[in-house]
Design a protein around this motif. Structure first.
Motif, PDB file in Angstrom:
ATOM      1  N   ILE A 115      -0.207  -2.527  -2.278  1.00 26.69           N
ATOM      2  CA  ILE A 115      -0.440  -3.112  -3.604  1.00 26.69           C
ATOM      3  C   ILE A 115      -1.287  -4.373  -3.490  1.00 26.69           C
ATOM      4  O   ILE A 115      -2.191  -4.607  -4.296  1.00 26.69           O
ATOM      5  N   LEU A 118      -4.769  -3.354  -3.202  1.00 29.16           N
ATOM      6  CA  LEU A 118      -5.276  -2.915  -4.506  1.00 29.16           C
ATOM      7  C   LEU A 118      -5.636  -4.113  -5.383  1.00 29.16           C
ATOM      8  O   LEU A 118      -6.684  -4.122  -6.029  1.00 29.16           O
ATOM      9  N   VAL A 119      -4.766  -5.121  -5.394  1.00 32.86           N
ATOM     10  CA  VAL A 119      -5.030  -6.324  -6.188  1.00 32.86           C
ATOM     11  C   VAL A 119      -6.293  -7.013  -5.684  1.00 32.86           C
ATOM     12  O   VAL A 119      -7.139  -7.452  -6.475  1.00 32.86           O
ATOM     13  N   LYS A 124      -7.397 -10.149  -9.465  1.00 33.90           N
ATOM     14  CA  LYS A 124      -6.115 -10.554 -10.052  1.00 33.90           C
ATOM     15  C   LYS A 124      -6.079 -10.324 -11.563  1.00 33.90           C
ATOM     16  O   LYS A 124      -5.077  -9.863 -12.101  1.00 33.90           O
ATOM     17  N   LYS A 126      -7.719  -8.103 -13.466  1.00 34.51           N
ATOM     18  CA  LYS A 126      -7.563  -6.684 -13.787  1.00 34.51           C
ATOM     19  C   LYS A 126      -6.184  -6.176 -13.362  1.00 34.51           C
ATOM     20  O   LYS A 126      -5.613  -5.304 -14.017  1.00 34.51           O
ATOM     21  N   ALA A 127      -5.639  -6.727 -12.290  1.00 39.13           N
ATOM     22  CA  ALA A 127      -4.290  -6.335 -11.858  1.00 39.13           C
ATOM     23  C   ALA A 127      -3.266  -6.742 -12.909  1.00 39.13           C
ATOM     24  O   ALA A 127      -2.335  -5.982 -13.211  1.00 39.13           O
ATOM     25  N   GLU A 128      -3.435  -7.934 -13.493  1.00 44.69           N
ATOM     26  CA  GLU A 128      -2.532  -8.380 -14.558  1.00 44.69           C
ATOM     27  C   GLU A 128      -2.677  -7.510 -15.800  1.00 44.69           C
ATOM     28  O   GLU A 128      -1.686  -7.178 -16.457  1.00 44.69           O
TER      29      GLU A 128
END
Length: 146
Positions: A115, A118-119, A124, A126-128
């Motif tokens: 993960i 991926l982040v 960050k 887009k991950a949020e």
């Protein structure tokens, strides 16, 4: 049928195939990992109340027969113990065997590393955004799929 439905289904399948990839070799089967995760989080909350198979069925949406098979396998591996309640003999508490949690903890750390990558890849922000969407979709799916 709306074209977006087909595209959403294809994106969902692509995510599923990426996650269920053989290169991500996990030491515990999915259902065992899920149960360990729930019991571990429950343990960390230092709750005095123990979870039962019925609680775990409700939380995972697993059938009772599947839950019992999974718990039996986990018990044989030494991951959990089941103890009859002293106050209500009908209830059987499911407890983690904390001395065996290194298997789960290693796997959990491996998944968190994936993960983290991926982040790093998507950023960050887009991950949020993805997290908010995942929560929204999970909530909606819980209401639609019953």
């Amino acid at each position: 049928m709306d074209a977006i439905n087909e595209e959403l289904l294809q994106a969902w399948l692509n995510i599923s195939m990426a996650i269920n990839n053989d290169r991500i070799s996990l030491d515990l089967p999915y259902n065992e990992s899920l149960i360990c995760h729930l019991l571990y989080r429950h343990h960390l909350q230092q709750s005095e109340q123990w979870l039962t198979a019925t609680d775990l069925c409700r939380m995972t949406k697993m059938q009772k027969s599947q839950m019992n098979r999974t718990l039996t396998c986990m018990e044989k591996k030494g991951l959990i113990v089941r103890e009859r309640s002293t106050s209500d003999k009908r209830q059987i508490h499911v407890k983690l065997e904390l001395g065996q949690m290194d298997i789960y903890e290693k796997q959990h750390e491996k998944v968190l590393q994936i993960i983290d990558e991926l982040v790093t890849t998507i950023g960050k922000e887009k991950a949020e955004d993805a997290l908010a969407l995942f929560r929204l979709i999970a909530d909606a799916a819980g209401k639609v799929i019953q």
